[in-house]
Scaffold this motif. Structure first.
Motif, PDB file in Angstrom:
ATOM      1  N   MET A 139       0.843  -1.193   0.000  1.00  0.00           N
ATOM      2  CA  MET A 139       0.000   0.000   0.000  1.00  0.00           C
ATOM      3  C   MET A 139       0.883   1.251   0.000  1.00  0.00           C
ATOM      4  O   MET A 139       1.890   1.306   0.704  1.00  0.00           O
ATOM      5  N   ALA A 140       0.503   2.242  -0.799  1.00  0.00           N
ATOM      6  CA  ALA A 140       1.290   3.469  -0.900  1.00  0.00           C
ATOM      7  C   ALA A 140       1.195   4.281   0.386  1.00  0.00           C
ATOM      8  O   ALA A 140       0.135   4.371   0.999  1.00  0.00           O
ATOM      9  N   GLU A 141       2.327   4.874   0.789  1.00  0.00           N
ATOM     10  CA  GLU A 141       2.321   5.769   1.943  1.00  0.00           C
ATOM     11  C   GLU A 141       1.745   7.109   1.518  1.00  0.00           C
ATOM     12  O   GLU A 141       2.042   7.614   0.429  1.00  0.00           O
ATOM     13  N   GLN A 142       0.930   7.691   2.370  1.00  0.00           N
ATOM     14  CA  GLN A 142       0.255   8.926   2.004  1.00  0.00           C
ATOM     15  C   GLN A 142       1.119  10.152   2.309  1.00  0.00           C
ATOM     16  O   GLN A 142       1.795  10.220   3.331  1.00  0.00           O
ATOM     17  N   ILE A 143       1.078  11.094   1.386  1.00  0.00           N
ATOM     18  CA  ILE A 143       1.713  12.397   1.570  1.00  0.00           C
ATOM     19  C   ILE A 143       0.592  13.394   1.840  1.00  0.00           C
ATOM     20  O   ILE A 143      -0.274  13.618   0.986  1.00  0.00           O
ATOM     21  N   ARG A 144       0.598  13.981   3.012  1.00  0.00           N
ATOM     22  CA  ARG A 144      -0.428  14.955   3.381  1.00  0.00           C
ATOM     23  C   ARG A 144      -0.030  16.312   2.791  1.00  0.00           C
ATOM     24  O   ARG A 144       0.947  16.919   3.222  1.00  0.00           O
ATOM     25  N   VAL A 145      -0.785  16.763   1.809  1.00  0.00           N
ATOM     26  CA  VAL A 145      -0.396  17.920   1.007  1.00  0.00           C
ATOM     27  C   VAL A 145      -1.138  19.181   1.445  1.00  0.00           C
ATOM     28  O   VAL A 145      -2.365  19.188   1.570  1.00  0.00           O
ATOM     29  N   VAL A 146      -0.365  20.238   1.659  1.00  0.00           N
ATOM     30  CA  VAL A 146      -0.903  21.584   1.870  1.00  0.00           C
ATOM     31  C   VAL A 146      -0.615  22.378   0.602  1.00  0.00           C
ATOM     32  O   VAL A 146       0.519  22.387   0.115  1.00  0.00           O
ATOM     33  N   MET A 147      -1.643  23.028   0.067  1.00  0.00           N
ATOM     34  CA  MET A 147      -1.519  23.698  -1.231  1.00  0.00           C
ATOM     35  C   MET A 147      -1.744  25.200  -1.096  1.00  0.00           C
ATOM     36  O   MET A 147      -2.710  25.646  -0.495  1.00  0.00           O
ATOM     37  N   GLU A 148      -0.829  25.954  -1.676  1.00  0.00           N
ATOM     38  CA  GLU A 148      -0.920  27.415  -1.739  1.00  0.00           C
ATOM     39  C   GLU A 148      -0.856  27.771  -3.225  1.00  0.00           C
ATOM     40  O   GLU A 148       0.074  27.352  -3.920  1.00  0.00           O
ATOM     41  N   TYR A 149      -1.813  28.536  -3.713  1.00  0.00           N
ATOM     42  CA  TYR A 149      -1.880  28.691  -5.167  1.00  0.00           C
ATOM     43  C   TYR A 149      -2.593  29.970  -5.577  1.00  0.00           C
ATOM     44  O   TYR A 149      -3.297  30.617  -4.797  1.00  0.00           O
ATOM     45  N   ASN A 150      -2.402  30.310  -6.847  1.00  0.00           N
ATOM     46  CA  ASN A 150      -3.175  31.353  -7.520  1.00  0.00           C
ATOM     47  C   ASN A 150      -3.059  31.120  -9.022  1.00  0.00           C
ATOM     48  O   ASN A 150      -2.594  30.049  -9.448  1.00  0.00           O
ATOM     49  N   GLN A 151      -3.445  32.108  -9.809  1.00  0.00           N
ATOM     50  CA  GLN A 151      -3.454  31.924 -11.261  1.00  0.00           C
ATOM     51  C   GLN A 151      -2.054  31.769 -11.845  1.00  0.00           C
ATOM     52  O   GLN A 151      -1.894  31.315 -12.984  1.00  0.00           O
ATOM     53  N   ASP A 152      -1.023  32.116 -11.072  1.00  0.00           N
ATOM     54  CA  ASP A 152       0.348  32.059 -11.580  1.00  0.00           C
ATOM     55  C   ASP A 152       1.072  30.761 -11.258  1.00  0.00           C
ATOM     56  O   ASP A 152       2.164  30.517 -11.776  1.00  0.00           O
ATOM     57  N   GLY A 153       0.513  29.935 -10.375  1.00  0.00           N
ATOM     58  CA  GLY A 153       1.197  28.688 -10.064  1.00  0.00           C
ATOM     59  C   GLY A 153       0.736  28.056  -8.767  1.00  0.00           C
ATOM     60  O   GLY A 153      -0.144  28.579  -8.070  1.00  0.00           O
ATOM     61  N   PHE A 154       1.363  26.922  -8.453  1.00  0.00           N
ATOM     62  CA  PHE A 154       0.990  26.117  -7.295  1.00  0.00           C
ATOM     63  C   PHE A 154       2.236  25.757  -6.494  1.00  0.00           C
ATOM     64  O   PHE A 154       3.233  25.291  -7.054  1.00  0.00           O
ATOM     65  N   LEU A 155       2.181  25.994  -5.185  1.00  0.00           N
ATOM     66  CA  LEU A 155       3.200  25.549  -4.239  1.00  0.00           C
ATOM     67  C   LEU A 155       2.560  24.484  -3.367  1.00  0.00           C
ATOM     68  O   LEU A 155       1.542  24.740  -2.714  1.00  0.00           O
TER      69      LEU A 155
END
Length: 241
Positions: free
Chosen positions: A1-17
């Motif tokens: 089973m794959a280990e989960q990466i808990r993702v926090v996303m910060e974004y706008n029209q110019d890109g995604f962090l």
């Protein structure tokens, strides 16, 4: 089973962090959410190799899933960030703090190892580029100074006032000693800092790791283009772009 990466996303029209909440300091970015998400498996494998200095877990599969998101009005495409994770608002145990502290010190030590392996620290093959905040660091020397100079700013946002030292490792150790002088520092109080940005000790520690990683990667990729790859140290285990 794959280990989960808990993702926090910060974004706008110019890109995604995108940040890996459960792998402190690991991150990806892209012009789209899908592009940034697709980079996570390699990022986590490189991160774990750096963190453990071994090949443990490199054969595992990792599955990112979103746990928090924020629309930003900052320059996301230039890795400008002000997010605080929900998990960065809870107190630290002594063990958690000591583990994160050792990672933060290791990161500074490895940053020095990479920097010191570069023969000419004032030479660059990168083109000049400017952002809203000014010229982007191009040489190893400029990247080093920039990465080190955020130290006083980061810890200052939670009340630890220092004068930066020139060596990033000594500066990092100095900064953490001042943090440890703060009353109840393990309580991890959430504080409103400059420009209404929210800070905590957990966030400061994560930001050190994240910021080191951004500029170490840029420094390594610039250096192997400018000099013999065999002499450039790669303690962060970055892949060539």
């Amino acid at each position: 089973m794959a280990e989960q990466i808990r993702v926090v996303m910060e974004y706008n029209q110019d890109g995604f962090l995108l940040y890996a909440e459960n792998f402190c300091g690991a991150f990806t970015r892209g012009k789209s959410k899908e592009e940034a998400m697709s980079k996570f498996e390699m990022e986590i494998k490189q991160y774990l190799k750096w963190r453990t200095d071994s090949k443990a877990s490199l054969e595992e599969k990792y599955e990112p899933f979103l746990v928090q998101e924020k629309v930003s009005d900052l320059n996301i495409c230039d890795a400008d960030s002000d997010i605080i994770f929900e998990t960065e608002k809870v107190p630290l145990t002594r063990e958690e703090y000591e583990n994160l502290k050792q990672l933060v010190i290791k990161s500074a030590k490895d940053f020095n190892e990479l920097y010191n392996s570069i023969p000419n620290k004032n030479y660059s093959v990168l083109s000049a580029r400017k952002t809203f905040y000014g010229s982007v660091p191009r040489t190893a020397a400029e990247m080093y100074v920039h990465t080190n100079n955020v130290t006083s700013y980061y810890v200052g946002e939670i009340g630890a006032l220092i004068e930066n030292k020139e060596d990033i490792l000594q500066n990092r150790i100095h900064a953490l000693k001042e943090v440890e002088r703060l009353p109840g520092y393990l309580d991890n109080k959430v504080i409103e800092g400059s420009y209404n940005e929210m800070w905590s000790l957990r966030k400061v520690l994560r930001r050190f790791l994240w910021h080191d990683r951004i500029h170490a990667k840029a420094m390594y990729r610039m250096a192997i283009k400018a000099f013999d790859k065999e002499i450039i140290k790669n303690p962060f285990y970055f892949e060539e772009k």
